[in-house]
Design an enzyme around this catalytic site. Sequence first.
Site, PDB file in Angstrom:
ATOM      1  N   HIS A  65       0.855  -1.185   0.000  1.00 11.23           N
ATOM      2  CA  HIS A  65       0.000   0.000   0.000  1.00 11.23           C
ATOM      3  C   HIS A  65       0.891   1.235   0.000  1.00 11.23           C
ATOM      4  O   HIS A  65       2.096   1.137   0.192  1.00 11.23           O
ATOM      5  CB  HIS A  65      -0.938   0.004   1.217  1.00 11.23           C
ATOM      6  CG  HIS A  65      -0.202  -0.024   2.518  1.00 11.23           C
ATOM      7  ND1 HIS A  65       0.353  -1.182   3.029  1.00 11.23           N
ATOM      8  CD2 HIS A  65       0.098   0.965   3.393  1.00 11.23           C
ATOM      9  CE1 HIS A  65       0.953  -0.898   4.175  1.00 11.23           C
ATOM     10  NE2 HIS A  65       0.829   0.390   4.419  1.00 11.23           N
ATOM     11  N   ALA A  66       0.283   2.368  -0.240  1.00 13.62           N
ATOM     12  CA  ALA A  66       0.992   3.650  -0.198  1.00 13.62           C
ATOM     13  C   ALA A  66       0.001   4.705   0.302  1.00 13.62           C
ATOM     14  O   ALA A  66      -1.139   4.379   0.636  1.00 13.62           O
ATOM     15  CB  ALA A  66       1.544   4.000  -1.578  1.00 13.62           C
TER      16      ALA A  66
END
Length: 141
Positions: A65-66
């Site tokens: 994820h970011a």
Amino acid sequence: MLKEMLKNKITVMDQAGGWQEAIRIAAGPLLEEQFIQGEYVNAMINSVQENGPYIVILPQIAIPHARPENGVLKTGLSMLKLSDCVVFPGSIEVRLLIILAAKDSDRHMELISELADVLMEDDVVNGILASKVPEEIMELL
């Protein structure tokens, strides 16, 4: 909720050409359906390169994820299950990648909580890792 979010977003393959490619493949359905932009995929890969494999949350399981501002258009999940492991930095082997794209931190925490509930069930995790087709994974969820 997870089952609904993962519908038509699960990929099952024998192998990927490394962890970066695995992240790209896993994110593919979210990219195609415009949940995320290409920069989000790059941000997930850069995050691992800069911070190490912190996304590997359980043996063989990673949740790339970011940050939402790195290209999340709407909240979504996608999954890649590999027969053969990809090796993340630190020689950490992963066979299941669950891409998390959350529009905001509240949604992020809700999804993490739901994923944790599922991933705490050894039978479910073992079933997912043994699955040959996306439909088997959907049944387990």
